[in-house]
Design a protein around this motif. Structure first.
Motif, short mmCIF file in Angstrom:
data_model
loop_
_atom_site.label_atom_id
_atom_site.label_comp_id
_atom_site.label_asym_id
_atom_site.label_seq_id
_atom_site.Cartn_x
_atom_site.Cartn_y
_atom_site.Cartn_z
N LEU A 22 95.01 -27.19 -109.56
CA LEU A 22 96.04 -26.15 -109.66
C LEU A 22 95.42 -24.84 -110.15
O LEU A 22 95.69 -23.77 -109.59
CB LEU A 22 97.14 -26.61 -110.62
CG LEU A 22 98.32 -25.64 -110.75
CD1 LEU A 22 99.10 -25.59 -109.44
CD2 LEU A 22 99.24 -26.06 -111.90
N ASN A 23 94.59 -24.93 -111.21
CA ASN A 23 93.91 -23.71 -111.70
C ASN A 23 93.13 -23.05 -110.59
O ASN A 23 93.18 -21.83 -110.42
CB ASN A 23 92.96 -24.06 -112.85
CG ASN A 23 93.70 -24.40 -114.12
OD1 ASN A 23 94.88 -24.06 -114.26
ND2 ASN A 23 93.05 -25.10 -115.03
N THR A 24 92.37 -23.87 -109.84
CA THR A 24 91.54 -23.30 -108.78
C THR A 24 92.41 -22.64 -107.72
O THR A 24 92.10 -21.53 -107.27
CB THR A 24 90.69 -24.41 -108.11
OG1 THR A 24 90.05 -25.15 -109.16
CG2 THR A 24 89.63 -23.83 -107.22
N VAL A 25 93.50 -23.31 -107.36
CA VAL A 25 94.39 -22.73 -106.34
C VAL A 25 94.95 -21.40 -106.82
O VAL A 25 94.98 -20.41 -106.08
CB VAL A 25 95.52 -23.73 -105.99
CG1 VAL A 25 96.60 -23.05 -105.16
CG2 VAL A 25 94.96 -24.91 -105.24
N LEU A 26 95.38 -21.36 -108.10
CA LEU A 26 95.93 -20.11 -108.65
C LEU A 26 94.89 -19.01 -108.65
O LEU A 26 95.13 -17.89 -108.18
CB LEU A 26 96.42 -20.33 -110.09
CG LEU A 26 97.72 -21.12 -110.25
CD1 LEU A 26 98.04 -21.33 -111.72
CD2 LEU A 26 98.86 -20.38 -109.57
N VAL A 27 93.70 -19.33 -109.19
CA VAL A 27 92.66 -18.31 -109.30
C VAL A 27 92.24 -17.84 -107.91
O VAL A 27 92.18 -16.63 -107.63
CB VAL A 27 91.43 -18.85 -110.06
CG1 VAL A 27 90.29 -17.85 -110.03
CG2 VAL A 27 91.80 -19.14 -111.49
N VAL A 28 91.97 -18.79 -107.02
CA VAL A 28 91.48 -18.40 -105.69
C VAL A 28 92.58 -17.69 -104.90
O VAL A 28 92.32 -16.69 -104.24
CB VAL A 28 90.93 -19.62 -104.93
CG1 VAL A 28 90.58 -19.27 -103.50
CG2 VAL A 28 89.71 -20.17 -105.64
N GLY A 29 93.82 -18.19 -105.01
CA GLY A 29 94.92 -17.54 -104.30
C GLY A 29 95.07 -16.09 -104.74
O GLY A 29 95.11 -15.18 -103.92
N GLY A 30 95.14 -15.89 -106.06
CA GLY A 30 95.29 -14.54 -106.58
C GLY A 30 94.12 -13.65 -106.20
O GLY A 30 94.31 -12.51 -105.74
N SER A 31 92.91 -14.15 -106.37
CA SER A 31 91.76 -13.29 -106.09
C SER A 31 91.63 -13.00 -104.61
O SER A 31 91.21 -11.92 -104.22
CB SER A 31 90.44 -13.88 -106.57
OG SER A 31 90.61 -14.94 -107.39
#
Lengths: 308, 307
Positions: free
Chosen positions: B101-110
């Protein structure tokens, strides 16, 4: 198109340029400044110490070891990787059998399949690749030593990452494994744009494939090879070698510092030992090595540009 | 770049590839001898390397379905039964779901931020003449070649002073900043190739500059955005060094970090099979993305080296 032009330009550039300046350019300038201080990174106070950090660096055995290893990464790794990739790319694009009514020079059957598969490791995180191979290298129960036992080489059971003489090579092999595919694809793209008449002429003149490679393909591909070399060298000096060494080898950078590299040393000095200023000094040395490396490769590789 | 790739055939165990590029019956054996020998030799060498690439990946997948004991006693044997519980255990107990989930949030936002900001900067740099244009362009491009590690030490303190350390949005902002050099480089070249007449017509019709950009130019730049987007997706999904330095809160870990931490602490409770399941979980999304968008991935990645 003049109306409101400058307001638009400023509006569009402000945010990206601001972020970039704040998180990339500014820290970069700061680090050079910090290398002349005694900043620990832990307290906000520091004073200028001139070239103290630099003279300390020159007396630091571990620094020299890490420099040696980084140079090996930057020089040997690209040579091995690029040679292998050139070899494979030539096989894929020119190694095919002549087909009836087909062009004189063709790729092997399934060339696109090879290109797809070879590229797999490139899309995986280098951290995950490093973890995977750390398991495979395990001396007792790892996949590699078990495989050796399985094919009757039970006497050959290296410690791999635990052996100071082997650890660095074992780590470098992982980087070769993970980057060859990228260069195969890169060189294939270059080879595909070499006109077939060039090959036809060479073959008519009686050249075999080896001669063709050295006389036709390589010279025409030289620009790509050179920029690939610089690209790989920068990677090998930076992020890639950090991940493999930090993850795969334990302790201070392998047994007896046998795998430590400059990036890892910067990281350890800054975030483990609380010597931020000294870390940036090694970082500056790394920058110098990177720029020197790029300059040397560009200089040595300078050839007369071939037009076709 | 020639784009003759047919859809990826499944990597068969035998390594025998089949493509649609071969037409007609196999050529007669009576070819020149050199050609035949070379062909056998080429295939031999190529198959060996293909095998060496696929084998470790297959080994990881296989291991993720085995129990701990057989991982150590016989690393190469097939699993006695498919232990799907490894996967569910890794997903829930080993926090893989959180890391994911963290990765999805970070990568999605960036990813969104990188594409929006990158295309804005690239558009301005590609289409407008103004003092400092070249300087700003080269300032961005320069970021592609210098060692990030050098900036990382002061960066830590910049991020810390802004109170962004160990936060998802802090990581997003830093990812965007470090993705901009290549993105701007790639998209500037792309915007230069787009025809100017349509944008000019829109402007004459009374559209503002920003409206022209968002409603006309951006849709036209879609192929370029997709290429550079996939490139950034892979890079940001695989990022290890930046989160290692800027994100030390165990709850905020991204996938690569979380997996390395798990492995360093000897696997959570020595659960190696769970760790392998986690490894494979982290590999699958990028391998899938690669196989689907193979052509764009290759274009994006090779453009970087051919600058």
């Amino acid at each position: 198109m003049q109306h409101g032009k400058y307001r638009f330009i400023v509006g569009f550039l402000a945010l990206p340029l601001g972020l970039y300046a704040l998180f990339v350019v500014w820290p970069f300038i700061q680090s050079i400044y910090y290398s002349f201080t005694d900043w620990t990174g832990l307290s906000p106070e520091f004073k200028m110490v001139g070239f103290d950090n630099y003279s300390r660096m020159l007396d630091d055995d571990i620094f020299w070891k890490s420099l040696q290893h980084s140079l090996l990464f930057a020089l040997l790794l690209p040579v091995v990787t690029i040679s292998l990739a050139l070899f494979f790319a030539f096989m894929i694009n020119v190694g095919g059998r002549k087909r009836r009514n087909g062009p004189v020079v063709t790729g092997v059957r399934g060339s696109s399949f090879y290109k797809i598969v070879y590229f797999f490791p490139q899309v995986l995180s280098i951290a995950i690749v490093a973890l995977l191979f750390a398991f495979a290298y395990n001396p007792d129960s790892g996949a590699i030593n078990t495989l050796l036992r399985g094919i009757g080489l039970g006497d050959v059971q290296p410690l791999w990452l635990g052996d100071p003489d082997l650890a660095l090579w074992a780590v470098m092999a992982v980087l070769v494994w993970s980057t060859v595919g990228f260069f195969v694809v890169l060189f294939s793209a270059g080879m595909a744009s070499i006109p077939a008449e060039m090959y036809e002429a060479a073959l008519l003149d009686g050249a075999n494939r080896v001669t063709t490679f050295f006389r036709v393909t390589l010279p025409l591909l030289w620009d790509t090879v050179q920029s690939g070399w610089v690209y790989m060298g920068i990677l090998a000096l930076g992020a890639e070698s950090f991940a493999v060494v930090q993850i795969m080898t334990t302790g201070p950078g392998g047994p007896d510092y046998s795998t430590t590299v400059m990036v890892l040393y910067v990281y350890q000095k800054a975030f483990r030992d609380g010597q931020a200023a000294y870390a940036t000094t090694i970082g500056v040395a790394l920058l110098v090595v990177t720029l020197a490396f790029a300059a040397v490769v560009m200089r040595l590789g300078r050839r007369e540009r071939l037009e076709y | 770049m020639k784009t003759t790739e047919t859809p990826a055939p499944l990597p068969a165990e035998s390594g025998a590839p089949i493509t649609k590029t071969d037409i007609g019956p196999p050529p007669p054996v009576k070819e020149k001898k050199e050609g035949t020998v070379l062909n056998v030799f080429s295939h031999g060498v190529l198959v060996v390397w293909a095998f060496m690439v696929v084998l470790p990946l297959l080994w990881a997948v296989m291991t993720s379905f085995k129990d701990d004991r057989s991982i150590f006693s016989s690393p190469w044997s097939l699993p006695d039964s498919l232990h799907f519980d490894n996967w569910s255990r890794a997903w829930t107990q080993a926090n893989m779901s959180d890391y994911f989930l963290n990765t999805v949030l970070v990568v999605g936002g960036s990813l969104i931020g990188t594409l929006v900001l990158g295309s804005m900067a690239a558009y301005v740099l590609a289409r407008f003449e103004f003092p400092g244009n070249r300087f700003i362009y080269f300032l961005f491009i320069g970021g592609m070649s210098f060692p990030i590690m050098l900036a990382l030490v002061p960066l830590f303190y910049v991020v810390n002073n802004m109170g962004l350390l160990n936060t998802i949005h802090g990581l997003i902002l830093v990812y965007i900043a470090y993705s901009l050099p290549f993105t701007v480089f790639f998209l500037t070249a792309f915007f230069r190739t787009l025809p100017t007449s349509i944008a000019e017509a829109a402007f004459v019709d009374g559209a503002s500059h920003s409206r022209t950009f968002f409603q006309i130019m951006l849709p036209m730049a879609k192929p370029g955005l997709i290429s550079v987007g996939i490139f950034n997706f892979l890079g940001q999904w695989n990022q290890y060094m930046l989160p290692t330095v800027l994100n030390t809160d165990p709850d905020k870990r991204v996938l690569t970090q979380g997996l390395v931490q798990l492995a360093v602490s000897q696997g959570y409770k020595g659960d190696w099979s769970g760790l392998f399941a986690g490894l494979v979980m982290a590999m699958l999304p990028v391998l899938a993305a690669y196989i689907i968008f193979q052509r764009q991935v290759v274009q994006g990645l090779t453009a970087g080296a051919l600058k």
